[in-house]
Design a protein around this motif. Structure first.
Motif, PDB file in Angstrom:
ATOM      1  N   HIS A 131       0.858  -1.505  -0.389  1.00  0.00           N
ATOM      2  CA  HIS A 131      -0.188   0.121   0.088  1.00  0.00           C
ATOM      3  C   HIS A 131       0.883   1.410   0.154  1.00  0.00           C
ATOM      4  O   HIS A 131       2.367   1.429   1.054  1.00  0.00           O
ATOM      5  CB  HIS A 131      -0.803  -0.270   1.069  1.00  0.00           C
ATOM      6  N   ASP A 132       0.559   2.235  -1.241  1.00  0.00           N
ATOM      7  CA  ASP A 132       1.662   3.482  -1.183  1.00  0.00           C
ATOM      8  C   ASP A 132       2.315   3.387  -1.534  1.00  0.00           C
ATOM      9  O   ASP A 132       3.928   3.832  -1.364  1.00  0.00           O
ATOM     10  CB  ASP A 132       0.866   4.243   0.589  1.00  0.00           C
ATOM     11  N   GLU A 133       2.664   2.020  -2.346  1.00  0.00           N
ATOM     12  CA  GLU A 133       4.371   1.538  -2.862  1.00  0.00           C
ATOM     13  C   GLU A 133       3.834   1.643  -4.446  1.00  0.00           C
ATOM     14  O   GLU A 133       3.264   1.046  -4.796  1.00  0.00           O
ATOM     15  CB  GLU A 133       4.791   0.767  -1.882  1.00  0.00           C
ATOM     16  N   VAL A 134       5.240   2.171  -4.906  1.00  0.00           N
ATOM     17  CA  VAL A 134       5.057   2.036  -6.448  1.00  0.00           C
ATOM     18  C   VAL A 134       6.205   0.884  -6.958  1.00  0.00           C
ATOM     19  O   VAL A 134       7.102   0.997  -6.918  1.00  0.00           O
ATOM     20  CB  VAL A 134       4.481   3.026  -7.669  1.00  0.00           C
ATOM     21  N   GLY A 150      13.177   6.590  -2.511  1.00  0.00           N
ATOM     22  CA  GLY A 150      12.465   7.323  -2.701  1.00  0.00           C
ATOM     23  C   GLY A 150      11.241   7.721  -2.908  1.00  0.00           C
ATOM     24  O   GLY A 150      10.365   6.510  -3.276  1.00  0.00           O
ATOM     25  N   GLN A 151      10.544   9.065  -3.328  1.00  0.00           N
ATOM     26  CA  GLN A 151       9.392   9.766  -3.865  1.00  0.00           C
ATOM     27  C   GLN A 151       9.046   9.795  -4.617  1.00  0.00           C
ATOM     28  O   GLN A 151       9.639  10.246  -5.112  1.00  0.00           O
ATOM     29  CB  GLN A 151       8.415  10.039  -2.260  1.00  0.00           C
ATOM     30  N   LEU A 158       1.574  10.396  -2.207  1.00  0.00           N
ATOM     31  CA  LEU A 158       2.791  10.050  -2.464  1.00  0.00           C
ATOM     32  C   LEU A 158       3.351   9.088  -2.670  1.00  0.00           C
ATOM     33  O   LEU A 158       2.789   8.278  -1.643  1.00  0.00           O
ATOM     34  CB  LEU A 158       3.761  10.840  -1.462  1.00  0.00           C
ATOM     35  N   PHE A 159       3.459   8.281  -3.264  1.00  0.00           N
ATOM     36  CA  PHE A 159       4.252   7.064  -2.974  1.00  0.00           C
ATOM     37  C   PHE A 159       5.714   6.549  -3.289  1.00  0.00           C
ATOM     38  O   PHE A 159       6.733   7.747  -3.417  1.00  0.00           O
ATOM     39  CB  PHE A 159       3.980   6.146  -4.401  1.00  0.00           C
ATOM     40  N   ARG A 160       5.914   5.607  -2.491  1.00  0.00           N
ATOM     41  CA  ARG A 160       7.148   5.313  -1.858  1.00  0.00           C
ATOM     42  C   ARG A 160       7.654   4.421  -2.985  1.00  0.00           C
ATOM     43  O   ARG A 160       6.498   3.405  -3.144  1.00  0.00           O
ATOM     44  CB  ARG A 160       7.688   4.552  -0.569  1.00  0.00           C
ATOM     45  N   VAL A 161       8.896   4.388  -3.413  1.00  0.00           N
ATOM     46  CA  VAL A 161       9.114   3.275  -4.696  1.00  0.00           C
ATOM     47  C   VAL A 161       9.711   2.555  -4.465  1.00  0.00           C
ATOM     48  O   VAL A 161      10.827   2.335  -3.189  1.00  0.00           O
ATOM     49  CB  VAL A 161      10.516   4.094  -5.272  1.00  0.00           C
ATOM     50  N   ALA A 162       9.469   1.204  -4.427  1.00  0.00           N
ATOM     51  CA  ALA A 162       9.392  -0.197  -3.920  1.00  0.00           C
ATOM     52  C   ALA A 162      10.706  -0.632  -4.430  1.00  0.00           C
ATOM     53  O   ALA A 162      11.288  -1.538  -4.066  1.00  0.00           O
ATOM     54  CB  ALA A 162       7.766  -1.001  -3.896  1.00  0.00           C
ATOM     55  N   GLY A 163      10.566  -0.656  -5.782  1.00  0.00           N
ATOM     56  CA  GLY A 163      12.068  -1.058  -6.514  1.00  0.00           C
ATOM     57  C   GLY A 163      11.887  -0.716  -7.827  1.00  0.00           C
ATOM     58  O   GLY A 163      10.894  -0.353  -8.262  1.00  0.00           O
ATOM     59  N   VAL A 164      12.275  -1.333  -8.867  1.00  0.00           N
ATOM     60  CA  VAL A 164      12.710  -1.108 -10.504  1.00  0.00           C
ATOM     61  C   VAL A 164      12.498  -2.784 -11.159  1.00  0.00           C
ATOM     62  O   VAL A 164      12.678  -3.400 -10.472  1.00  0.00           O
ATOM     63  CB  VAL A 164      14.191  -0.533 -10.617  1.00  0.00           C
ATOM     64  N   ILE A 165      11.411  -2.347 -11.859  1.00  0.00           N
ATOM     65  CA  ILE A 165      10.542  -3.866 -12.498  1.00  0.00           C
ATOM     66  C   ILE A 165      11.855  -4.084 -13.464  1.00  0.00           C
ATOM     67  O   ILE A 165      11.979  -3.876 -13.879  1.00  0.00           O
ATOM     68  CB  ILE A 165       8.787  -3.697 -13.268  1.00  0.00           C
ATOM     69  N   LEU A 183       3.530  -0.058 -11.373  1.00  0.00           N
ATOM     70  CA  LEU A 183       2.701  -0.798 -10.745  1.00  0.00           C
ATOM     71  C   LEU A 183       2.711  -0.830  -9.074  1.00  0.00           C
ATOM     72  O   LEU A 183       3.311  -0.558  -8.549  1.00  0.00           O
ATOM     73  CB  LEU A 183       3.258  -2.286 -10.736  1.00  0.00           C
ATOM     74  N   VAL A 184       1.108  -0.237  -8.956  1.00  0.00           N
ATOM     75  CA  VAL A 184       0.640  -0.427  -8.344  1.00  0.00           C
ATOM     76  C   VAL A 184      -0.514  -1.313  -7.313  1.00  0.00           C
ATOM     77  O   VAL A 184      -0.816  -1.686  -7.904  1.00  0.00           O
ATOM     78  CB  VAL A 184       0.346   1.142  -7.388  1.00  0.00           C
ATOM     79  N   THR A 185      -0.994  -1.120  -5.953  1.00  0.00           N
ATOM     80  CA  THR A 185      -2.319  -2.048  -5.702  1.00  0.00           C
ATOM     81  C   THR A 185      -2.711  -1.155  -5.920  1.00  0.00           C
ATOM     82  O   THR A 185      -3.973  -0.727  -6.301  1.00  0.00           O
ATOM     83  CB  THR A 185      -1.660  -2.150  -4.145  1.00  0.00           C
TER      84      THR A 185
END
Length: 843
Positions: A131-134, A150-151, A158-165, A183-185
């Motif tokens: 949640h709230d991550e991308v 990062g954001q 605002l979303f926190r960057v979980a990683g690079v696909i 990609l988000v939920t």
């Protein structure tokens, strides 16, 4: 037979002189067919083996601008595990708002992916976004200069960057995208407030059914439970229809290239065998004088040809089998899906059968002529006429040709295309044969020139034993092939020139809020005074009825009836848009407020046999709106304006919730001066402030669209060049073979001319004039063939617009003709070097 085999092997020990052309041509033809077949089988296997991962499930149901209702969801859950995905275009911005990039926003649930695995690159702070991550595509992360932790801002959140696909398993099945993936939920998407009334988005449901279940049966049950769903349905056998269409078109082109290489190789085989056996006439006559039977002669040289052909075929099969891994290693990024590398026997065996039948087809008549050589040839030499093959042999040749045609049709994915190609190839060979005969007869009827060289050149075209017909066929095939490939290649490069207008808009804007159009114009005018801004209302909805027939009840929908497939873009207008022309009916008055009217695209109307006065019913947000067709329009789709297949009168749709689309054409983009730096500054400012003011809106840079299309056409162009190179090599081999096959006769002529006082320069000039005359005549035929053949391949096989560069085509013909003359002169050098005494003893 054993005696003939021993004699054949013993003669081959002396080398392959004379049969090299046979081996080379068969090698090229078989390698082209084996490579094309192996690559096609490898890609088909990849699509079939990864169909579930590509699609994201066993079954896919896609809906536009609405989720499935309770009944539809229950029907889907009754067949297996369900995953929901929402896709839309959205601007992803840095937190400071200094830069915003268009992306393909993808919201997924916890069940995603049903097949395959979503993986993030090393350094990710989680294995998938919460949640709230991308999770961002690599290109998107690089352009925004953000890394895991990062954001970024998406919409109002605002979303926190979980990683690079690193791997998005169903990316290929998602079709064409204007930007990299974000990609988000699903629960995070709601917080962005991007989905508003009139927003353009797509809701996808993927179903994983139990092992052994039939996807089509499950689809039928779900459709029966939800007859009015009007969704797009796919199963795992067609997970990526866009990629499959591309591959099918390329497959058709590759089949044409392979068959072309085979036909060209066959002519080369014929030239090689004929030239070889003509050089063996004295040997054959000697064997006849020593008591060898015609059957022994026939079998001896048949075994020789088969042994050499087997070597060429085997080498071609090996190269063809190695082609998929080589292409994957060198140009794998140009393929929409990595091939499944393995050994595929079917295309290899088929190619070997083609090669063997081709060798027999073009060798049987020269062999039959060779077996009828008389012992008197030893005394009469070149004066001994070549005897015909006989009707029995000609019948056998026709049967072999029929077998080749049958094999081509039976093994082709497009039998009709293969059949038409065979008919065209036979027609071209017949035409070139007739032209060769006509040239000989015309040369015999023309008055004899006074100049000795010109007189000898003309005589060479029609004298007994002239090679005119053979050269015309070889030159015609070679030049036609070169010119046709030039037409196809220039259509690829010309596609962009014709599809992209000189004054294309700078931006497309989508999902502008209904009440934000004035603010949108103010922002653009503030940064680019004088910019052209065109805004149009935007809705979406399907056509549910044509005249009195429901679309859901139609059994056969015409291929060109695109307005009936899924939700369509809808709009309303009080005046006729630019780039549209009324061809039937009339536009409604500007203040019209009567019953709903609609103007329809002419091509779509023709596909459905619609006329002015017919009724069309569309569904907008669940409300069905019947409208009478007031006019048919011809639309300039290449203008890159905001074109719609269906435009309604304002009173029909104005009350429905909707957003706006817009195009922005900056003053400098219209050619009014300025520089590239100023344009870039304006674009960045407009992009930044529109993203801040309208988080739900998306701006699409036209130059990025052009770049994406250019990349796709570049991939296609690379594939065309790579595949065509084999056919070009075969064409060059045939030209060389035709010249080599005539070397013996030309050596005889050259020796006689030298004995009569001719110099080497005069002999060379005479042969250059002969090749130039033939090249000039054949070039006209090659041009006509290239126009017809290139048009068919470009328009009907590759799906391109007709936009060849005639300068390049004519230049290619000129280079091909020059190459012909050059090869002819190079082939004449050994003839000029022949010493009269030695040559006469050999002759």
């Amino acid at each position: 037979m054993m005696l003939a085999l021993r004699m054949a092997v013993r003669e081959l020990r002396g080398g392959l002189t004379g049969l090299r052309l046979l081996a080379i041509c068969l090698f090229l033809g078989v390698a082209a067919l084996a490579g094309v077949g192996s690559l096609g089988a490898a890609i088909d296997a990849a699509l079939a083996g990864q169909g579930q991962a590509i699609l994201g499930g066993d079954i896919a149901f896609d809906l536009n601008q609405r989720p499935a209702n309770a009944i539809e969801r229950a029907a889907m859950r009754g067949e297996g595990q369900v995953s929901q995905i929402i896709r839309m275009r959205a601007m992803i911005a840095r937190p400071d708002g200094q830069e915003a990039i268009l992306s393909e926003l993808k919201a997924v649930d916890n069940a995603y992916p049903l097949y395959g695995r979503l993986t993030l690159e090393k350094g990710a702070i989680a294995d998938r976004p919460r949640h709230d991550e991308v999770a961002l595509g690599e290109a998107l992360a690089d352009r925004l200069r953000v890394r895991p932790g990062g954001q970024v801002r998406i919409g109002e959140r605002l979303f926190r960057v979980a990683g690079v696909i690193a791997d998005e398993p169903d990316r290929l099945g998602s079709g064409f995208a204007f930007g990299p993936t974000a990609l988000v939920t699903l629960d995070s998407l709601e917080a962005t407030r991007l989905i508003q009334p009139g927003s353009i988005y797509n809701v996808q449901y993927r179903i994983r059914i139990p092992a052994g279940s039939d996807p089509q049966a499950a689809i039928a049950r779900i459709n029966a439970a939800s007859p009015d769903a009007r969704w797009e349905v796919r199963d795992r056998s067609n997970g990526a229809p866009g990629a499959r269409r591309f591959l099918e078109r390329m497959g058709q082109f590759l089949v044409l290239v392979g068959l072309t290489a085979l036909v060209v190789a066959g002519i080369g085989v014929g030239n090689g065998v004929t030239g070889y056996l003509e050089g063996k006439r004295s040997s054959i006559a000697t064997l006849k004088a020593l008591g060898a039977s015609s059957r022994t002669i026939f079998l001896t040289y048949l075994f020789q040809i088969l042994l050499v052909a087997a070597g060429g075929i085997a080498a071609g099969i090996i190269v063809g089998a190695l082609l998929p891994p080589v292409i994957t290693a060198v140009a794998g990024d140009a393929l929409p899906i990595p091939p499944r590398l393995a050994l595929y026997p079917a295309p290899l065996l088929t190619s070997a059968a083609y090669g063997l039948l081709t060798a027999l087809l073009f060798a049987v008549i020269p062999l039959a002529q060779a077996r009828r050589v008389r012992a008197t040839t030893l005394f009469r030499g070149e004066l001994e006429p070549v005897r015909g093959a006989g009707w029995a042999v000609i019948t056998v040749a026709f049967l072999i040709a029929f077998a080749i045609a049958g094999l081509a049709v039976l093994t082709a994915k497009e039998p009709r295309l293969a059949l038409w190609f065979i008919a065209a190839a036979v027609g071209l060979l017949a035409l070139l044969t007739l032209v060769g005969g006509a040239v000989q007869r015309l040369a015999a009827l023309l008055p004899r020139p006074r100049h000795p060289l010109a007189r000898l050149t003309l005589a060479n075209l029609h004298r007994p034993g002239a090679q005119t017909s053979r050269l015309v066929i070889a030159l015609g095939l070679g030049l036609s092939l070169f010119a046709t490939l030039a037409v196809v290649e220039t259509n690829l490069s010309g596609q962009m020139a014709t599809s992209i207008p000189k004054k294309a808009p700078s931006f497309f804007a989508i999902d502008i809020p209904y009440d934000g159009v004035d603010r949108f114009r103010q922002i653009v005018d503030g940064h680019a005074p004088g910019a052209d801004i065109v805004t149009v209302p935007s809705l979406r909805g399907p056509v549910v009825a044509v005249r009195d027939q429901r679309v859901s009840d139609m059994k056969n929908i015409p291929d060109d009836a695109w307005i009936l497939r899924g939700d369509r873009g809808l709009t309303y207008a009080d005046t006729l848009p630019a780039g549209n022309r009324i061809v039937d009916g009339a536009w409604w008055p500007k203040d019209y407020a009567g019953p709903p009217l609609v103007s329809v695209d002419l091509r779509a109307a023709k596909a459905l046999s619609l006329k002015v006065g017919d009724m069309l019913t569309v569904s907008v947000l669940g409300v069905e709106i019947p409208a009478r067709i007031a006019s048919l329009r011809e639309i300039d789709w290449d203008s890159m304006g905001l074109n719609f297949g269906m435009i309604f009168s304002p009173s029909a749709l104005a009350g429905a919730p909707h957003s706006y689309l817009a195009t922005i054409t900056l003053p400098d983009a219209k050619g009014e001066g300025g520089g590239g730096a100023a344009i870039a500054t304006q674009e960045r400012a407009i992009n930044r402030d529109i993203a801040r003011a309208f988080p739900s809106a998306s701006l699409i840079r036209v130059k990025e669209v052009i770049s994406t299309l250019g990349d796709l056409l570049g991939q296609l162009s690379t594939a065309v060049r790579a595949a065509a190179s084999v056919a070009v090599a075969a064409g060059i081999a045939v030209l060389v073979g035709a010249i080599a096959a005539a070397r013996r006769a030309r050596t005889y002529d050259s020796v006689l001319l030298k004995l009569l006082g001719a110099t080497r320069r005069q002999v060379l000039a005479m042969q250059a004039m002969e090749y130039a005359a033939l090249a000039f005549i054949v070039a006209f035929i090659a041009f006509a063939v290239s126009v017809v053949g290139g048009w068919y391949v470009a328009v009907h096989v590759l799906g391109l617009e007709w936009a060849p560069d005639w300068t390049i085509v004519l230049l290619t013909l000129g280079i091909g003709a020059f190459l012909t003359i050059a090869l002819g002169l190079i082939g004449s050098l050994p003839v000029l070097a022949a010493r009269p005494a030695s040559a006469l003893r050999q002759l």
